[in-house]
Design a protein around this motif. Structure first.
Motif, PDB file in Angstrom:
ATOM      1  N   GLY A 104      -5.539   2.460 -11.327  1.00 20.67           N
ATOM      2  CA  GLY A 104      -4.932   1.265 -11.887  1.00 20.67           C
ATOM      3  C   GLY A 104      -3.499   1.500 -12.290  1.00 20.67           C
ATOM      4  O   GLY A 104      -2.644   0.627 -12.119  1.00 20.67           O
ATOM      5  N   LEU A 105      -3.204   2.691 -12.828  1.00 19.44           N
ATOM      6  CA  LEU A 105      -1.830   3.003 -13.194  1.00 19.44           C
ATOM      7  C   LEU A 105      -0.919   2.948 -11.980  1.00 19.44           C
ATOM      8  O   LEU A 105       0.160   2.369 -12.005  1.00 19.44           O
ATOM      9  CB  LEU A 105      -1.768   4.408 -13.812  1.00 19.44           C
ATOM     10  CG  LEU A 105      -2.276   4.560 -15.246  1.00 19.44           C
ATOM     11  CD1 LEU A 105      -2.351   6.029 -15.597  1.00 19.44           C
ATOM     12  CD2 LEU A 105      -1.387   3.835 -16.231  1.00 19.44           C
ATOM     13  N   LEU A 106      -1.369   3.542 -10.882  1.00 23.56           N
ATOM     14  CA  LEU A 106      -0.544   3.565  -9.689  1.00 23.56           C
ATOM     15  C   LEU A 106      -0.415   2.180  -9.088  1.00 23.56           C
ATOM     16  O   LEU A 106       0.663   1.773  -8.657  1.00 23.56           O
ATOM     17  CB  LEU A 106      -1.143   4.537  -8.663  1.00 23.56           C
ATOM     18  CG  LEU A 106      -1.122   6.009  -9.071  1.00 23.56           C
ATOM     19  CD1 LEU A 106      -1.836   6.842  -8.032  1.00 23.56           C
ATOM     20  CD2 LEU A 106       0.301   6.502  -9.249  1.00 23.56           C
ATOM     21  N   LEU A 107      -1.533   1.452  -9.047  1.00 28.40           N
ATOM     22  CA  LEU A 107      -1.477   0.115  -8.480  1.00 28.40           C
ATOM     23  C   LEU A 107      -0.620  -0.796  -9.320  1.00 28.40           C
ATOM     24  O   LEU A 107      -0.024  -1.750  -8.817  1.00 28.40           O
ATOM     25  CB  LEU A 107      -2.896  -0.455  -8.353  1.00 28.40           C
ATOM     26  CG  LEU A 107      -3.772   0.235  -7.297  1.00 28.40           C
ATOM     27  CD1 LEU A 107      -5.197  -0.263  -7.411  1.00 28.40           C
ATOM     28  CD2 LEU A 107      -3.231  -0.021  -5.904  1.00 28.40           C
ATOM     29  N   ALA A 108      -0.559  -0.540 -10.610  1.00 24.23           N
ATOM     30  CA  ALA A 108       0.267  -1.364 -11.482  1.00 24.23           C
ATOM     31  C   ALA A 108       1.724  -0.925 -11.453  1.00 24.23           C
ATOM     32  O   ALA A 108       2.580  -1.538 -12.072  1.00 24.23           O
ATOM     33  CB  ALA A 108      -0.249  -1.291 -12.915  1.00 24.23           C
ATOM     34  N   GLY A 109       1.994   0.149 -10.730  1.00 25.11           N
ATOM     35  CA  GLY A 109       3.371   0.602 -10.607  1.00 25.11           C
ATOM     36  C   GLY A 109       3.788   1.575 -11.677  1.00 25.11           C
ATOM     37  O   GLY A 109       4.972   1.848 -11.855  1.00 25.11           O
ATOM     38  N   THR A 110       2.838   2.136 -12.416  1.00 27.94           N
ATOM     39  CA  THR A 110       3.149   3.085 -13.480  1.00 27.94           C
ATOM     40  C   THR A 110       2.471   4.397 -13.170  1.00 27.94           C
ATOM     41  O   THR A 110       1.255   4.487 -13.247  1.00 27.94           O
ATOM     42  CB  THR A 110       2.669   2.565 -14.839  1.00 27.94           C
ATOM     43  OG1 THR A 110       3.237   1.285 -15.053  1.00 27.94           O
ATOM     44  CG2 THR A 110       3.094   3.501 -15.949  1.00 27.94           C
TER      45      THR A 110
ATOM     46  N   GLN B 256     -12.396  -7.082   6.058  1.00 30.32           N
ATOM     47  CA  GLN B 256     -13.586  -6.639   5.337  1.00 30.32           C
ATOM     48  C   GLN B 256     -13.400  -5.313   4.614  1.00 30.32           C
ATOM     49  O   GLN B 256     -14.343  -4.533   4.465  1.00 30.32           O
ATOM     50  CB  GLN B 256     -14.808  -6.591   6.267  1.00 30.32           C
ATOM     51  CG  GLN B 256     -15.194  -7.932   6.834  1.00 30.32           C
ATOM     52  CD  GLN B 256     -15.384  -8.992   5.746  1.00 30.32           C
ATOM     53  OE1 GLN B 256     -15.952  -8.712   4.697  1.00 30.32           O
ATOM     54  NE2 GLN B 256     -14.908 -10.207   6.001  1.00 30.32           N
ATOM     55  N   HIS B 257     -12.189  -5.070   4.133  1.00 31.75           N
ATOM     56  CA  HIS B 257     -11.962  -3.959   3.218  1.00 31.75           C
ATOM     57  C   HIS B 257     -10.832  -4.343   2.283  1.00 31.75           C
ATOM     58  O   HIS B 257     -10.036  -5.236   2.576  1.00 31.75           O
ATOM     59  CB  HIS B 257     -11.632  -2.668   3.966  1.00 31.75           C
ATOM     60  CG  HIS B 257     -10.411  -2.750   4.839  1.00 31.75           C
ATOM     61  ND1 HIS B 257     -10.472  -3.146   6.159  1.00 31.75           N
ATOM     62  CD2 HIS B 257      -9.105  -2.501   4.591  1.00 31.75           C
ATOM     63  CE1 HIS B 257      -9.262  -3.138   6.679  1.00 31.75           C
ATOM     64  NE2 HIS B 257      -8.404  -2.749   5.744  1.00 31.75           N
ATOM     65  N   LEU B 258     -10.784  -3.689   1.139  1.00 30.03           N
ATOM     66  CA  LEU B 258      -9.702  -3.900   0.184  1.00 30.03           C
ATOM     67  C   LEU B 258      -8.571  -2.920   0.478  1.00 30.03           C
ATOM     68  O   LEU B 258      -8.774  -1.901   1.135  1.00 30.03           O
ATOM     69  CB  LEU B 258     -10.213  -3.720  -1.244  1.00 30.03           C
ATOM     70  CG  LEU B 258     -11.318  -4.696  -1.683  1.00 30.03           C
ATOM     71  CD1 LEU B 258     -11.749  -4.406  -3.111  1.00 30.03           C
ATOM     72  CD2 LEU B 258     -10.880  -6.143  -1.534  1.00 30.03           C
ATOM     73  N   MET B 259      -7.410  -3.249  -0.027  1.00 28.73           N
ATOM     74  CA  MET B 259      -6.233  -2.440   0.256  1.00 28.73           C
ATOM     75  C   MET B 259      -5.740  -1.728  -0.993  1.00 28.73           C
ATOM     76  O   MET B 259      -5.808  -2.258  -2.102  1.00 28.73           O
ATOM     77  CB  MET B 259      -5.107  -3.322   0.803  1.00 28.73           C
ATOM     78  CG  MET B 259      -5.440  -4.014   2.121  1.00 28.73           C
ATOM     79  SD  MET B 259      -5.731  -2.858   3.476  1.00 28.73           S
ATOM     80  CE  MET B 259      -4.077  -2.160   3.675  1.00 28.73           C
ATOM     81  N   LEU B 260      -5.238  -0.518  -0.782  1.00 33.84           N
ATOM     82  CA  LEU B 260      -4.607   0.261  -1.833  1.00 33.84           C
ATOM     83  C   LEU B 260      -3.103   0.155  -1.668  1.00 33.84           C
ATOM     84  O   LEU B 260      -2.559   0.461  -0.600  1.00 33.84           O
ATOM     85  CB  LEU B 260      -5.032   1.726  -1.743  1.00 33.84           C
ATOM     86  CG  LEU B 260      -4.329   2.707  -2.694  1.00 33.84           C
ATOM     87  CD1 LEU B 260      -4.686   2.390  -4.138  1.00 33.84           C
ATOM     88  CD2 LEU B 260      -4.718   4.141  -2.351  1.00 33.84           C
TER      89      LEU B 260
ATOM     90  N   GLY C  30       5.854   2.852  -3.374  1.00 30.76           N
ATOM     91  CA  GLY C  30       6.579   3.758  -2.499  1.00 30.76           C
ATOM     92  C   GLY C  30       5.838   4.151  -1.248  1.00 30.76           C
ATOM     93  O   GLY C  30       6.366   4.907  -0.427  1.00 30.76           O
ATOM     94  N   ALA C  31       4.619   3.670  -1.078  1.00 30.05           N
ATOM     95  CA  ALA C  31       3.828   4.035   0.095  1.00 30.05           C
ATOM     96  C   ALA C  31       3.369   2.775   0.824  1.00 30.05           C
ATOM     97  O   ALA C  31       3.288   1.691   0.245  1.00 30.05           O
ATOM     98  CB  ALA C  31       2.614   4.870  -0.314  1.00 30.05           C
ATOM     99  N   GLU C  32       3.076   2.945   2.109  1.00 28.79           N
ATOM    100  CA  GLU C  32       2.561   1.831   2.885  1.00 28.79           C
ATOM    101  C   GLU C  32       1.146   1.489   2.399  1.00 28.79           C
ATOM    102  O   GLU C  32       0.360   2.382   2.077  1.00 28.79           O
ATOM    103  CB  GLU C  32       2.510   2.199   4.364  1.00 28.79           C
ATOM    104  CG  GLU C  32       3.873   2.301   5.033  1.00 28.79           C
ATOM    105  CD  GLU C  32       4.575   0.957   5.123  1.00 28.79           C
ATOM    106  OE1 GLU C  32       3.884  -0.065   5.340  1.00 28.79           O
ATOM    107  OE2 GLU C  32       5.808   0.923   4.953  1.00 28.79           O
ATOM    108  N   PRO C  33       0.811   0.205   2.342  1.00 28.09           N
ATOM    109  CA  PRO C  33      -0.561  -0.170   1.977  1.00 28.09           C
ATOM    110  C   PRO C  33      -1.566   0.479   2.926  1.00 28.09           C
ATOM    111  O   PRO C  33      -1.311   0.629   4.123  1.00 28.09           O
ATOM    112  CB  PRO C  33      -0.553  -1.698   2.118  1.00 28.09           C
ATOM    113  CG  PRO C  33       0.883  -2.085   1.963  1.00 28.09           C
ATOM    114  CD  PRO C  33       1.675  -0.971   2.572  1.00 28.09           C
ATOM    115  N   ALA C  34      -2.689   0.881   2.389  1.00 28.68           N
ATOM    116  CA  ALA C  34      -3.721   1.544   3.181  1.00 28.68           C
ATOM    117  C   ALA C  34      -5.086   1.045   2.752  1.00 28.68           C
ATOM    118  O   ALA C  34      -5.267   0.581   1.619  1.00 28.68           O
ATOM    119  CB  ALA C  34      -3.632   3.063   2.993  1.00 28.68           C
TER     120      ALA C  34
END
Length: 449
Positions: free
Chosen positions: A14-20, A276-280, A284-288
């Motif tokens: 969550g920290l990374l996804l929130a940009g922190t 049919q999948h969620l993305m991370l 600074g990185a491409e969504p995966a």
């Protein structure tokens, strides 16, 4: 310090996804050296940041598969608990407990694992008492006590309470219950339509909420009254309902009675929009593709009574999960394998041929020998005396188990080249398979995790 070693397994995601991002270790506080995994631990990687997490998931999945884990594996987990009832991420043998290192994620999954195993009521009760004592005044839980709460940690804590047969409505601090804590992190009618029903990791400094996939997937399980392992009684083909918002309404909170449906509707929309999948999305990185969040989404949707909507994502995991589970830098990733095993069981797919992979055997091979091997595992071992099947080796039909393996596709590609013109079409339509064979009756939900 939280590090990427537990990305997707803890609130760090969550920290990374929130940009922190977590602050790096300073020169005065160097990161700890990698620890050698104890023989009783599942997985061979450094356990410093995820030892209790992966052991708890492994024991829960094995218990659900009717494999009795080794006494040493269970004793290792109970031995990690501190006197005050909390669990750290990992504590080296002989090391004293440090309350600052105890975390709600490790404690929550340990409580669920020991409840699933049975016979550990004292440890479970102490873990629940620790969760009660570390709840924030807004009803949430933080990864480490004393920090602002987040939806991942709050969802995991609520699931632990549910597993231990403790009503989350009665667990409160300063008048705010666990349900209030979750409600404060869920996007309601004040949010843009595309985000309504989702959970935010944490509020932004200005108090606004931004949808977060992993936070939504983990909190939705708790909102649906679920815990690990996941079971369901109410099965429906109806799609989950998005929040109904009055014209011009600014209500921010989603009522507890509508919380699981609203979160489920958001998850289904995200799954449908991304194959049919969620993305991370890491700064600074491409969504995966995020296999961990996708797995929790399947578990949450099944528990909320929407297995039909969860099925395509479960199929996607069957076709794409092998590399996540078995191709870590240290060999089998016990946490990923256990999570996929829990998904297979919840989605009524074959855990002995999940996209061609025998998840039960893969997990058993990642730790100390189990005391009791499930009869189905013995049959699978007899059919495959060389050990865990390679992906695709158990697939006899393009729709077998709803998934296919990348390695199997490589083999097909070679056949195409050799045959000079052979055309093979793969069709993974789960609905067609479901129409051909009605689903088995749902197991009874006895409220154990």
């Amino acid at each position: 310090m939280l590090t990427a070693a537990r990305l997707g397994a803890t609130a760090l995601a969550g920290l990374l996804l929130a940009g922190t991002a977590a602050a790096p270790a300073s020169a005065d506080t160097p990161a700890p050296s990698p620890a050698a995994p104890p023989a009783a631990l599942y997985g061979k990687g450094d356990p410093t940041y995820d030892g209790v997490w992966r052991q708890s998931l492994a024991l829960t999945a094995l218990a659900s598969a009717k494999a009795a884990p080794a006494d040493s594996a269970v004793a290792w987990l109970t031995g990690q608990q501190c006197a005050d009832g909390g669990w750290p991420s990992y504590r080296a043998a002989g090391a004293a407990c440090d309350p600052k290192t105890e975390d709600s994620n490790a404690t929550a999954v340990a409580v669920q694992a020991l409840t699933a195993l049975g016979g550990h009521q004292d440890a479970v009760a102490k873990g629940v008492a620790w969760l009660r004592a570390t709840q924030n005044t807004d009803g949430t839980w933080a990864y480490n006590p004393g920090s602002p709460g987040d939806a991942n940690s709050t969802g995991l804590a609520v699931s632990a309470l549910t597993a231990a047969h403790v009503d989350p409505a009665g667990v409160a601090r300063a008048g705010k219950s666990a349900w209030d804590g979750l409600a404060g992190l869920q996007l309601g009618c004040a949010a843009p339509a595309a985000g309504r029903g989702a959970f935010a990791y944490q509020p932004a400094p200005d108090g606004t909420l931004a949808a977060n996939n992993l936070a939504t997937a983990q909190a939705a399980l708790a909102a649906a009254g679920g815990a690990l392992p996941v079971t369901t009684t109410d099965r429906t083909d109806a799609a989950p309902a998005a929040p109904v918002c009055p014209a011009g309404g600014t209500t921010t909170a989603v009522a507890h009675a509508d919380s699981a449906e609203a979160a489920s509707a958001h998850l289904v929309a995200q799954l449908n929009a991304n194959g049919q999948h969620l993305m991370l999305t890491t700064p600074g990185a491409e969504p995966a593709p995020d296999l961990n969040a996708t797995s929790w989404a399947v578990l949450s949707l099944v528990r909320a009574g929407h297995p039909h909507q969860a099925a395509p994502a479960a199929d996607w995991l069957a076709g794409n999960g092998y590399a996540w589970a078995a191709k870590g830098k240290d060999g089998t990733d016990a946490s990923a394998t256990a999570t996929l095993l829990l998904v297979a069981q919840a989605a009524n797919l074959d855990p002995y041929n999940f996209g061609g992979t025998n998840l039960v055997q893969l997990l058993m091979d990642a730790g100390p020998a189990v005391k009791t091997v499930p009869s189905a595992a013995a049959s699978a071992a007899s059919a495959n005396p060389n050990g865990t099947e390679a992906p695709g080796s158990g697939i006899t039909d393009g729709e077998d188990n709803g998934g296919f393996s990348p390695i199997w596709l490589v083999g097909v590609g070679l056949l195409v080249g050799i045959g000079g013109g052979l055309l093979i079409s793969l069709n993974r339509r789960r609905q067609a398979a479901a129409a051909a064979q009605a689903p088995a009756p749902a197991p009874k939900d006895d409220e154990q995790p």
